[in-house]
Enzyme design. Structure first.
Site, PDB file in Angstrom:
ATOM      1  N   SER A  52      14.322  -2.299  11.945  1.00 62.01           N
ATOM      2  CA  SER A  52      13.318  -3.101  12.698  1.00 62.01           C
ATOM      3  C   SER A  52      13.935  -3.575  13.946  1.00 62.01           C
ATOM      4  O   SER A  52      15.198  -3.582  14.283  1.00 62.01           O
ATOM      5  CB  SER A  52      13.160  -4.334  11.788  1.00 62.01           C
ATOM      6  OG  SER A  52      12.592  -5.520  12.655  1.00 62.01           O
ATOM      7  N   TYR A  77      17.968 -11.051   7.635  1.00 62.55           N
ATOM      8  CA  TYR A  77      17.097  -9.921   7.702  1.00 62.55           C
ATOM      9  C   TYR A  77      17.708  -8.793   8.931  1.00 62.55           C
ATOM     10  O   TYR A  77      17.827  -7.960   8.842  1.00 62.55           O
ATOM     11  CB  TYR A  77      15.789 -10.264   7.911  1.00 62.55           C
ATOM     12  CG  TYR A  77      14.783  -8.844   7.756  1.00 62.55           C
ATOM     13  CD1 TYR A  77      14.648  -8.378   6.555  1.00 62.55           C
ATOM     14  CD2 TYR A  77      13.963  -8.645   9.117  1.00 62.55           C
ATOM     15  CE1 TYR A  77      13.697  -7.136   6.825  1.00 62.55           C
ATOM     16  CE2 TYR A  77      13.197  -7.527   9.276  1.00 62.55           C
ATOM     17  CZ  TYR A  77      12.969  -6.862   8.095  1.00 62.55           C
ATOM     18  OH  TYR A  77      12.149  -5.831   8.115  1.00 62.55           O
ATOM     19  N   LYS A  90      19.151  -5.056   9.016  1.00 58.55           N
ATOM     20  CA  LYS A  90      18.630  -4.165   9.809  1.00 58.55           C
ATOM     21  C   LYS A  90      19.516  -3.531  11.059  1.00 58.55           C
ATOM     22  O   LYS A  90      19.558  -2.285  11.514  1.00 58.55           O
ATOM     23  CB  LYS A  90      17.299  -4.481  10.439  1.00 58.55           C
ATOM     24  CG  LYS A  90      16.275  -4.791   9.469  1.00 58.55           C
ATOM     25  CD  LYS A  90      15.854  -3.649   8.570  1.00 58.55           C
ATOM     26  CE  LYS A  90      14.784  -3.804   7.562  1.00 58.55           C
ATOM     27  NZ  LYS A  90      14.595  -2.495   6.986  1.00 58.55           N
TER      28      LYS A  90
END
Length: 256
Positions: free
Chosen positions: A148, A161, A165
């Site tokens: 991402s 998060y 990533k």
């Protein structure tokens, strides 16, 4: 003389995790449309069957093997059952991911952080360590980790998060160096904001969506069907000299 397209994936066997919906489903559909036999994997068998039936209805081959990627025995079963059915794994797409936390890193609990890193990073290493040796033995294979742009940009609410990533970028680079001599390629794709259930909190607010669109050169968020073909390209012979890279698909938001 008939020339085979370098984008075709005829008779290749592909595993796609998190494939029952959203980006994962779009990836599976793209791979199948180019001739690959696809293993649809996610936690819920019923949702997987729906995705698989969609592929079968289009004339493709799809096998359902449920798997919670946070559980190593289930990953081992996913690989074993694929080999039992189709005898090989040519393409691995590590797409399944979680994000149980929204807020500053100061509020991120140990439990949430461990869950994020386990599902988004460690599971990818487990999958690769189980699937790549067979590819290396044949001297051909492709792994695509769905990361991402959260791994490229800081965020006040998606820090955990984003860390996971970014770690996926490093995982892909290191695996690419280790397995390159065996002609196994490992790359990442880093989507921007895509209209999926997973990212619903980021796009269903009209004000937030309008702001994001205004900041994006293409003036819109992405759709799952725009990510599938990029992954299919990275899995194909057309990308035979690409490894260890992060391919950004974000409508230009990270360059604006």
């Amino acid at each position: 003389m008939t020339e085979t397209s370098p984008f075709r994936l005829d008779d290749k066997v592909a595993i796609v995790t998190g494939a029952s919906r959203g980006i994962g489903r779009a990836i599976a559909e793209s791979l199948a449309s180019l001739g690959a036999k696809v293993v649809i994997s996610s936690r819920k068998a019923e949702a997987c069957e729906e995705a698989a039936n969609g592929i079968r209805a289009q004339g493709g081959e799809a096998l359902v093997i449920p798997c919670n990627v946070s559980r190593k025995p289930e990953i081992e079963n996913l690989i074993a059952e694929t080999l039992k059915r189709w005898g090989r794994i040519d393409i691995l797409v590590c797409n399944a991911a979680v994000n149980p936390a929204f807020g500053p890193l100061a509020d991120l609990t140990d439990e949430a952080f461990d869950k994020i890193m386990g599902a988004n990073v460690k599971s990818n290493l487990w999958l690769c360590n189980k699937a790549i040796p067979g590819m290396a033995e044949r001297g051909d294979g492709a792994v695509i980790i769905v990361s991402s742009i959260a791994g490229l940009r800081a965020s006040p609410n998606l820090g955990g998060y984003g860390i996971s990533k970014a770690a996926d970028f490093s995982l892909a680079r290191n695996l690419a160096v280790e397995w390159g001599p065996h002609n196994v390629r490992i790359n990442c794709i880093a989507p921007g904001l895509i209209q999926t259930d997973f990212a619903r909190a980021l796009w269903e607010d009209p004000a937030r969506l309008a702001k994001r669109n205004a900041e994006t050169p293409l003036r819109r968020i992405g759709q799952p069907h725009e990510i599938g073909p990029v992954v299919a390209f990275l899995a194909s012979p057309a990308a035979s000299y690409i490894t260890g890279q992060v391919i950004v698909a974000d409508g230009g938001v990270t360059i604006a």
